[in-house]
Scaffold this active site. Structure first.
Site, PDB file in Angstrom:
ATOM      1  N   ASP A   7     -22.939   3.472  -1.573  1.00 14.39           N
ATOM      2  CA  ASP A   7     -23.800   4.512  -2.164  1.00 14.39           C
ATOM      3  C   ASP A   7     -25.116   3.841  -2.525  1.00 14.39           C
ATOM      4  OD1 ASP A   7     -24.963   6.577  -3.506  1.00 14.39           O
ATOM      5  OD2 ASP A   7     -23.737   6.346  -5.304  1.00 14.39           O
TER       6      ASP A   7
ATOM      7  N   ASP B 121     -32.393   4.025  -0.563  1.00 12.24           N
ATOM      8  CA  ASP B 121     -32.898   4.049   0.816  1.00 12.24           C
ATOM      9  C   ASP B 121     -33.183   2.630   1.343  1.00 12.24           C
ATOM     10  OD1 ASP B 121     -32.848   6.853   1.128  1.00 12.24           O
ATOM     11  OD2 ASP B 121     -34.608   7.009  -0.164  1.00 12.24           O
TER      12      ASP B 121
HETATM   13  N1  SAM Z   1     -27.229   8.580  -3.841  1.00  4.70           N
HETATM   14  C1  SAM Z   1     -28.443   7.946  -4.078  1.00  4.70           C
HETATM   15  C2  SAM Z   1     -29.484   8.188  -3.000  1.00  4.70           C
HETATM   16  O1  SAM Z   1     -29.123   8.297  -1.828  1.00  4.70           O
HETATM   17  O2  SAM Z   1     -30.642   8.301  -3.359  1.00  4.70           O
HETATM   18  C3  SAM Z   1     -28.223   6.540  -4.389  1.00  4.70           C
HETATM   19  C4  SAM Z   1     -27.728   6.434  -5.782  1.00  4.70           C
HETATM   20  S1  SAM Z   1     -27.343   4.903  -6.420  1.00  4.70           S
HETATM   21  C5  SAM Z   1     -28.129   5.061  -7.980  1.00  4.70           C
HETATM   22  C6  SAM Z   1     -28.176   3.632  -5.517  1.00  4.70           C
HETATM   23  C7  SAM Z   1     -27.946   2.279  -6.168  1.00  4.70           C
HETATM   24  O3  SAM Z   1     -27.950   1.261  -5.163  1.00  4.70           O
HETATM   25  C8  SAM Z   1     -28.982   1.871  -7.199  1.00  4.70           C
HETATM   26  O4  SAM Z   1     -28.388   1.875  -8.456  1.00  4.70           O
HETATM   27  C9  SAM Z   1     -29.432   0.469  -6.768  1.00  4.70           C
HETATM   28  O5  SAM Z   1     -29.596  -0.407  -7.865  1.00  4.70           O
HETATM   29  C10 SAM Z   1     -28.275   0.065  -5.871  1.00  4.70           C
HETATM   30  N2  SAM Z   1     -28.584  -0.990  -4.895  1.00  4.70           N
HETATM   31  C11 SAM Z   1     -29.682  -1.113  -4.119  1.00  4.70           C
HETATM   32  N3  SAM Z   1     -29.598  -2.226  -3.368  1.00  4.70           N
HETATM   33  C12 SAM Z   1     -28.402  -2.811  -3.667  1.00  4.70           C
HETATM   34  C13 SAM Z   1     -27.744  -3.993  -3.216  1.00  4.70           C
HETATM   35  N4  SAM Z   1     -28.304  -4.795  -2.321  1.00  4.70           N
HETATM   36  N5  SAM Z   1     -26.530  -4.288  -3.751  1.00  4.70           N
HETATM   37  C14 SAM Z   1     -25.957  -3.474  -4.681  1.00  4.70           C
HETATM   38  N6  SAM Z   1     -26.547  -2.351  -5.144  1.00  4.70           N
HETATM   39  C15 SAM Z   1     -27.750  -2.016  -4.642  1.00  4.70           C
END
Ligand code: SAM
Length: 287
Positions: A164, A167
Site C-alpha cells: 500500500d 505513488d
Molecule cells: N493508498 C495511498 C495512495 O495510493 O495514495 C497510499 C497510502 S499509505 C499512507 C502510503 C505509505 O507508503 C506512506 O505512509 C509512506 O510513508 C509509505 N512508503 C513510501 N515509500 C515507502 C517505502 N519505501 N517503504 C515503506 N513505506 C513506504
C-alpha cells in the site's frame, strides 16, 4: 496554520503525474503540518470528505471514501487464499489496510512496514477509525524501508503481502521495480499472494502494463483489478494481484469466503474488479 497547497480555503492536488487536472477539496480547518524525515505531511478537516491525509501534496486517504481502497487492496488477495495466516503490509502507515486484514479470522499475525514514523503517528490522532488496530496484539509496526525489510535473510515467510505505497516518486519509487517484485516473491510461502498498488487506468496505462509484465515474469499468475474512489486521480486505482506457484491450482479472481463488515467489497465486486474496460483490456491483456 497555512500550507502551500491551500489557497482561498481550497486544497488543490497538482502533480506532473496527472498533467492538466487537479482535484480540489474545500478545507474546513488545517489540523497538522510538518516536514518529516521523508515527506511533507498535511492533515486537514474538509467540508465534505472528513479528515484528509496528504503526503508531498498528494491525497493518501479521506475518511469518507478510504474504505473502497483499503477493502479492495486487502480482501482480493486474502479472500482468494485458502488459509492466510501471516500477512505483511508495506506502506499503509495510516492503518486502513491492517484494519481490513484483521477481519480475516485465519490471520494470526500482520507486520506493517512504513518508512515514515510520522504517518502512523498522525493517523492515530486524526484518522482513528483507520489507525485503531495498529495497536492490536496481532499487529507489529516496523518503521523501515520496505525494500530493505524484505532483504533480511532471516525474514519468516508470509502467505499474503500487500504493498500500500504512495505513488512511484520519492521514497516509494523502488516499490514499483522488478527487484522489489523478486523480493516479494522470495518472502512468500508457496501459493502465496501479493497485491500491489498499481495506479490508474485513465492516467498510467503503459505503466500498469510494465508493472504487470514485470510481475508476470516472476509469479505464476498476475492480474490487474481495480476499485473506484472519488479522491484518487481520475477516480480509479488498481492493484496487480499475483500468485506464487505452489499448492493446488487456484483462481485469484474467485472469492472463497464472505468477509464481514465491508462497505465496498463483496464477492461479486471481487470477481467484477478484474473485468477491464476495452481500452484497458486491449493494452493490458493483449498489448
Ligand atoms: N493508498 C495511498 C495512495 O495510493 O495514495 C497510499 C497510502 S499509505 C499512507 C502510503 C505509505 O507508503 C506512506 O505512509 C509512506 O510513508 C509509505 N512508503 C513510501 N515509500 C515507502 C517505502 N519505501 N517503504 C515503506 N513505506 C513506504
Amino acid at each position: 496554520m497555512s500550507h502551500p497547497t491551500i489557497k482561498d480555503g481550497w486544497f488543490r492536488e497538482e502533480s506532473s503525474q496527472w498533467p492538466g487536472q487537479a482535484m480540489s477539496i474545500k478545507v474546513a480547518k488545517v489540523l497538522h503540518t510538518e516536514k518529516s524525515k521523508f515527506q511533507d505531511v498535511l492533515v486537514f478537516q474538509s467540508e465534505t470528505y472528513g479528515n484528509v491525509l496528504v503526503l508531498d501534496g498528494v491525497i493518501q486517504c479521506t475518511e469518507r471514501d478510504e474504505f473502497s481502497y483499503q477493502e479492495m487492496i486487502a480482501h482480493i488477495p486474502l479472500n482468494a487464499h485458502p488459509n492466510p495466516k501471516r500477512v505483511l503490509v508495506i506502506g499503509g502507515g495510516d492503518g486502513g489496510v491492517v484494519r481490513e486484514v484483521l477481519k480475516h479470522e485465519s490471520v494470526d499475525h500482520v507486520d506493517l512496514v512504513d518508512i515514515d514514523e510520522a504517518v502512523p503517528r498522525v493517523s492515530k490522532t486524526y484518522l482513528p477509525h483507520m489507525a485503531a488496530l495498529l495497536n492490536d496484539n496481532r499487529c507489529s509496526v516496523h518503521i523501515a524501508d520496505g525494500f530493505a525489510y524484505l532483504q533480511d535473510p532471516k525474514l519468516e515467510k508470509y502467505d499474503v503481502i500487500i504493498t500500500d505505497s504512495s505513488d512511484p516518486v520519492g521514497p516509494a519509487s523502488a516499490l514499483f521495480q522488478p527487484p522489489y517484485f523478486q523480493l516479494l516473491h522470495n518472502a512468500l510461502n508457496p501459493g502465496g499472494h501479493i497485491s500491489t498498488q498499481s495506479e490508474c487506468l485513465w492516467l498510467h496505462l503503459p505503466f500498469i502494463k510494465s508493472i504487470q509484465d514485470s510481475v508476470k515474469k516472476i509469479f505464476e499468475v498476475a492480474e490487474y483489478a481495480f476499485t473506484t474512489i472519488p479522491t484518487y486521480p481520475s477516480g480509479q486505482i488498481g492493484f496487480v494481484i499475483a500468485k506464487k506457484a505452489g499448492g493446488p491450482p487456484r483462481d485469484v479472481k474467485a472469492p472463497l469466503r464472505t468477509v464481514p463488515g465491508c462497505r465496498y467489497y463483496n464477492n461479486n465486486v471481487h470477481k467484477a474488479a478484474f473485468v477491464l474496460p476495452e481500452f484497458g483490456r486491449v493494452l493490458i491483456e493483449e498489448g
